[in-house]
Design an enzyme around this catalytic site. Sequence first.
Site, short mmCIF file in Angstrom:
data_model
loop_
_atom_site.label_atom_id
_atom_site.label_comp_id
_atom_site.label_asym_id
_atom_site.label_seq_id
_atom_site.Cartn_x
_atom_site.Cartn_y
_atom_site.Cartn_z
N LYS A 56 1.30 -1.25 -0.10
CA LYS A 56 -0.22 -0.14 -0.15
C LYS A 56 0.91 1.07 0.33
CE LYS A 56 -4.27 -2.35 2.35
NZ LYS A 56 -4.75 -2.04 3.62
N CYS A 75 -0.49 0.76 5.73
CA CYS A 75 -0.70 0.10 7.25
C CYS A 75 -1.96 -1.34 6.70
CB CYS A 75 -2.02 0.26 8.26
SG CYS A 75 -0.79 1.86 9.22
N ASP A 76 -1.87 -1.93 7.54
CA ASP A 76 -2.55 -3.12 7.14
C ASP A 76 -2.88 -3.93 8.74
OD1 ASP A 76 -3.91 -4.55 5.01
OD2 ASP A 76 -3.42 -6.91 6.59
N SER A 77 -4.12 -4.37 9.67
CA SER A 77 -4.85 -5.43 10.09
C SER A 77 -5.21 -7.03 10.14
CB SER A 77 -5.25 -4.63 11.16
OG SER A 77 -4.36 -3.46 11.89
N GLY A 117 0.30 -4.57 10.64
CA GLY A 117 2.05 -4.10 9.58
C GLY A 117 1.97 -2.84 9.59
#
Length: 225
Positions: A56, A75-77, A117
């Site tokens: 991203k 960001c990623d969860s 992340g």
Amino acid sequence: MPSLLLASASPARLATLRAAGLDPAVVVSDVDEPAVVERYGVTDGEDVCLVLARAKAEDVAGREEVPEDALVLGCDSVLEVEGPDGVKQVHGKPADAAQARERWFAMRGRSGVLHTGHWLVDAREDGSGATLGGVASVTVHFADLTDAEVDAYVATGEPLAVAGAFTLDGLGGAFVRGVEGDPHAVVGVSLPLLRDLVREAGVAWPELWAPGAGARGEAARTGGQ
């Protein structure tokens, strides 16, 4: 002065950053998440969220409209829980209400690990050129919801919009008994981790504070008294 550019559509991440005195611009990435995960061949929760965060950030950092003073944050969860067979399962956003309901029936009264992340790209014209990341992992303990509570929560639609099918800062907050780790990471962005990444890129955290950030913080404290 450097500025932060958030490569995420998450209103919770944006609100968290604004509450911390930042005022990031937002440019949403066009990343095909399943394709990225398949390309890297990752299955572990920490690896999944980190490669997606990087994809991203790099997608947005490569665009022409990015300001010359920008630090781009992706960001990623994902939520990692142990399945009935003892195998860890990695969950992003549920596909539909039925899947959200199924996940809550499996999660209630148990615990999971929420991995978030973060990837930072220093896209400043005169910057360090750094591209670096990290993962904040938090253990989340869920309340033992009744069937009726699960159905009512899923019916609000909130679980369908977030990784793991729950929130800490919304309607789902009452269904979380506690967290072990940085609560900001559960909302979607770990401020301490982001500060570390920004420092590695050669930027001091206060440099990212928006003008009047101190006054905004004072107003928020006064409003809570």
